[in-house]
Write an enzyme that holds these catalytic residues in place. Structure first.
Site, short mmCIF file in Angstrom:
data_model
loop_
_atom_site.label_atom_id
_atom_site.label_comp_id
_atom_site.label_asym_id
_atom_site.label_seq_id
_atom_site.Cartn_x
_atom_site.Cartn_y
_atom_site.Cartn_z
N ARG A 121 14.20 -3.37 -3.21
CA ARG A 121 12.90 -2.53 -3.23
C ARG A 121 12.91 -1.31 -2.43
O ARG A 121 12.44 -0.46 -2.49
CB ARG A 121 11.40 -3.29 -2.91
CG ARG A 121 11.53 -4.60 -3.69
CD ARG A 121 10.35 -5.28 -3.51
NE ARG A 121 9.08 -4.30 -3.83
CZ ARG A 121 7.94 -4.79 -3.71
NH1 ARG A 121 7.88 -5.78 -2.62
NH2 ARG A 121 6.73 -4.04 -3.93
N GLN A 127 13.55 2.30 -7.65
CA GLN A 127 12.15 2.41 -8.05
C GLN A 127 11.55 2.40 -9.31
O GLN A 127 10.30 1.71 -9.33
CB GLN A 127 11.71 3.75 -7.14
CG GLN A 127 11.32 3.54 -5.62
CD GLN A 127 11.07 4.73 -4.85
OE1 GLN A 127 10.34 5.52 -5.54
NE2 GLN A 127 11.56 5.15 -3.75
N ASP A 130 11.05 -1.26 -10.16
CA ASP A 130 10.36 -1.98 -9.38
C ASP A 130 9.23 -2.82 -9.97
O ASP A 130 7.98 -2.17 -10.03
CB ASP A 130 10.01 -1.42 -8.01
CG ASP A 130 9.73 -2.53 -6.87
OD1 ASP A 130 9.17 -3.24 -7.25
OD2 ASP A 130 9.59 -1.88 -5.94
N SER A 133 6.22 -3.86 -7.61
CA SER A 133 5.24 -2.55 -7.30
C SER A 133 4.40 -2.12 -8.19
O SER A 133 3.15 -2.07 -8.11
CB SER A 133 6.09 -1.45 -6.63
OG SER A 133 6.80 -1.57 -5.62
N TYR A 228 9.33 -5.65 4.56
CA TYR A 228 8.36 -6.59 4.73
C TYR A 228 7.83 -6.89 6.01
O TYR A 228 8.52 -6.56 7.12
CB TYR A 228 8.81 -7.82 4.09
CG TYR A 228 9.04 -7.61 2.49
CD1 TYR A 228 8.03 -7.64 1.66
CD2 TYR A 228 10.49 -7.68 1.97
CE1 TYR A 228 8.36 -7.64 0.34
CE2 TYR A 228 10.61 -7.39 0.74
CZ TYR A 228 9.63 -7.36 -0.10
OH TYR A 228 9.73 -7.31 -1.46
P1 NAD Z 1 4.02 -7.79 0.46
O1 NAD Z 1 3.11 -8.07 -0.87
O2 NAD Z 1 4.82 -8.61 0.94
O3 NAD Z 1 2.77 -7.78 1.74
C1 NAD Z 1 1.64 -7.05 1.57
C2 NAD Z 1 1.40 -6.49 3.12
O4 NAD Z 1 0.72 -7.48 3.69
C3 NAD Z 1 2.42 -5.97 3.64
O5 NAD Z 1 2.26 -4.48 4.05
C4 NAD Z 1 2.61 -6.68 5.02
O6 NAD Z 1 3.01 -5.91 6.03
C5 NAD Z 1 1.39 -7.38 5.15
N1 NAD Z 1 1.00 -8.34 5.86
C6 NAD Z 1 1.88 -9.38 6.20
N2 NAD Z 1 1.27 -10.10 7.33
C7 NAD Z 1 0.52 -9.63 7.50
C8 NAD Z 1 -0.72 -10.20 8.82
N3 NAD Z 1 -0.53 -11.21 9.41
N4 NAD Z 1 -1.67 -9.16 8.88
C9 NAD Z 1 -2.08 -8.22 8.26
N5 NAD Z 1 -0.98 -7.72 7.22
C10 NAD Z 1 0.02 -8.42 7.15
O7 NAD Z 1 4.46 -6.08 0.55
P2 NAD Z 1 4.56 -5.17 -0.61
O8 NAD Z 1 3.44 -4.53 -1.08
O9 NAD Z 1 5.37 -6.06 -1.69
O10 NAD Z 1 5.46 -4.23 0.10
C11 NAD Z 1 6.55 -4.79 0.87
C12 NAD Z 1 7.26 -3.64 1.22
O11 NAD Z 1 8.26 -2.92 0.38
C13 NAD Z 1 6.65 -2.35 2.01
O12 NAD Z 1 7.14 -2.12 3.20
C14 NAD Z 1 6.74 -1.45 0.94
O13 NAD Z 1 6.74 -0.01 1.54
C15 NAD Z 1 8.18 -1.58 0.50
N6 NAD Z 1 8.12 -0.88 -0.82
C16 NAD Z 1 9.31 0.19 -0.73
C17 NAD Z 1 9.58 0.76 -2.18
C18 NAD Z 1 10.68 1.76 -1.67
O14 NAD Z 1 10.96 2.06 -0.99
N7 NAD Z 1 11.19 2.06 -3.15
C19 NAD Z 1 8.89 0.21 -2.90
C20 NAD Z 1 7.93 -0.85 -3.11
C21 NAD Z 1 7.65 -1.50 -1.90
#
Ligand code: NAD
Length: 387
Positions: A121, A127, A130, A133, A228
């Site tokens: 990701r 992207q 993904d 996302s 993550y």
């Molecule tokens: P996810 O579904 O795994 O988790 C959702 C959110 O829950 C995360 O932001 C995480 O930090 C938060 N979380 C976990 N434990 C927690 C707690 N105890 N209290 C409060 N919040 C908590 O995450 P996601 O939406 O799948 O995204 C994961 C990562 O992937 C992110 O860093 C996102 O920016 C990244 N991402 C990057 C790209 C890219 O660069 N192309 C694309 C998509 C996602």
């Protein structure tokens, strides 16, 4: 190469893996598209729209019998796997880390399983592929609409001749993809939005969408691998819950989206915190599943009311509740992934390519994914047990 589009069979699944708009690109790459009869019906796409775009509509038997690669949203069932052929490929959200037995069944059938949930990701060129996302985006949007619908008051500040309605106070817990979509949607509906996450970098992202970041007195930086979060220690968890309780009590609507890869979702809203909320408040727990959720009282797939009148909703498969929009995004993701693996009209898997390496879970009867292999290893005998 013949690429088949399967009709989804999972209960309540209304999405479809490919929409007619994507056919042009796939055909230009030398692919012939077969669509299982009725595949698009749940997303309001008639068979005629696929045939007008150049696909052939086929029966279920012909889809599984003739396709070299099958595109789908959800993993195939055992009976679908039983009719798949050795050497055939399947692309979808196969969830091999949640259900390694399906990966094993696909390997046993000689199927090449390519899973969109394994796409790296943080790789910027991936992207467009993904799907986690794109579908989380739909989920975050829909969660806010469900909350607004269940909330018996206005989201925006509204001044009318009959008086003024105060704006709703909305808290988003977890500022990943779904959380950011939820912040944007709640702001557009006019709510006052607060948001919280354990990764400090999310503060700027939340603020850029107009939310106020909730900063706890106890500093927790739980940034884990790959962008993550990591699981909190018991001390961090206790401090977080105590401080969050103070914020939760003043909220009208809470949307929770927090996840930690490979772990039970963290508990963020305790029964004690819900007891502090006003009657008529609404919570949507997007993290709820059979494993548990972010809200102690939530029950996956159900809507319940707490003894003090708080509605707690734990919806199943939110993207499937907005099937046409979700399918349009998913179709772009899966087409981009497939096109990156096709050369001269045929599947050409180059394991030097990071995306191929990460997403091809099984091939030629073997499981290639190390984490999946590990999950399938027989459990070590317990200490002190028989040798
Ligand atoms: P996810 O579904 O795994 O988790 C959702 C959110 O829950 C995360 O932001 C995480 O930090 C938060 N979380 C976990 N434990 C927690 C707690 N105890 N209290 C409060 N919040 C908590 O995450 P996601 O939406 O799948 O995204 C994961 C990562 O992937 C992110 O860093 C996102 O920016 C990244 N991402 C990057 C790209 C890219 O660069 N192309 C694309 C998509 C996602």
């Amino acid at each position: 190469m013949k690429v088949g589009v399967a009709k989804e069979t999972a209960p309540g699944e209304r999405r479809v893996a490919l929409v007619p708009e994507q056919l042009g690109k796939l055909k230009a790459a030398g692919l012939e598209i077969l669509v299982e009869q009725g595949a698009g019906a749940g997303s309001s796409i008639p068979d005629a729209a696929y045939s007008d775009a150049g696909a052939t509509i086929v029966s279920t038997v012909d889809l599984y019998g003739q396709s070299d690669a099958i595109l789908r949203v959800q993993k195939p069932t055992a009976s679908e796997i039983s009719v798949m052929k050795s050497g055939q490929a399947v692309l979808g959200l196969l969830q091999p880390l949640i259900d390694p037995q399906t990966a094993k069944a696909l390997a046993d059938h000689g199927v090449t399983a390519i899973s969109l949930d394994a796409i790296p990701r943080t790789l910027s060129r991936a992207q467009t592929m993904d799907a986690l996302s794109s579908q989380a985006n739909v989920g975050g949007y829909k969660a806010v609409l469900i909350a607004a619908n269940a909330y018996g008051r206005y989201f925006p500040l509204l001044t009318t001749a009959a008086g003024t309605a105060k704006p709703a106070n909305v808290l988003i817990l977890g500022i990943g993809v779904a959380g950011l979509a939820a912040i944007g949607t709640a702001k557009r509906l006019g709510a006052v939005v607060k948001a919280y996450d354990v990764r400090p970098e999310t503060r700027e992202q939340a603020e850029s969408l107009g939310a106020q970041f909730v900063k706890l007195k106890t500093t927790i930086d739980a940034t884990g691998a790959g962008g993550y979060a990591r699981e909190l220690t018991p001390e961090e968890r206790a401090a977080q819950q105590a401080e969050l309780n103070e914020v939760i009590g003043g909220m009208d609507v809470i949307i929770t989206t927090a996840q930690v890869p490979g772990r039970k979702p963290p508990l963020l809203v305790t029964a004690e915190a819900v007891a502090l909320m006003k009657s008529g408040s609404v919570i949507v727990d997007m993290a709820a599943s059979a494993l548990g959720g972010n809200v102690e009282l939530s029950q996956a797939g159900e809507t319940i009311e707490s003894p003090n009148g708080v509605t707690i909703i734990a919806p199943d498969n939110l993207p499937a509740s907005m099937p046409a929009g979700a399918s349009a995004f998913y179709a772009r993701n899966i087409s981009a992934l497939l096109l990156g693996m096709v050369k001269d009209g045929a599947l050409n898997l180059d394991f030097e390519n990071e995306v191929t390496k990460a997403t091809v879970i099984t091939k030629d009867g073997a499981i290639l994914s190390e984490p999946v292999k590990k999950l399938l290893e027989p459990a070590a005998p317990a200490a002190g047990g028989p040798a």
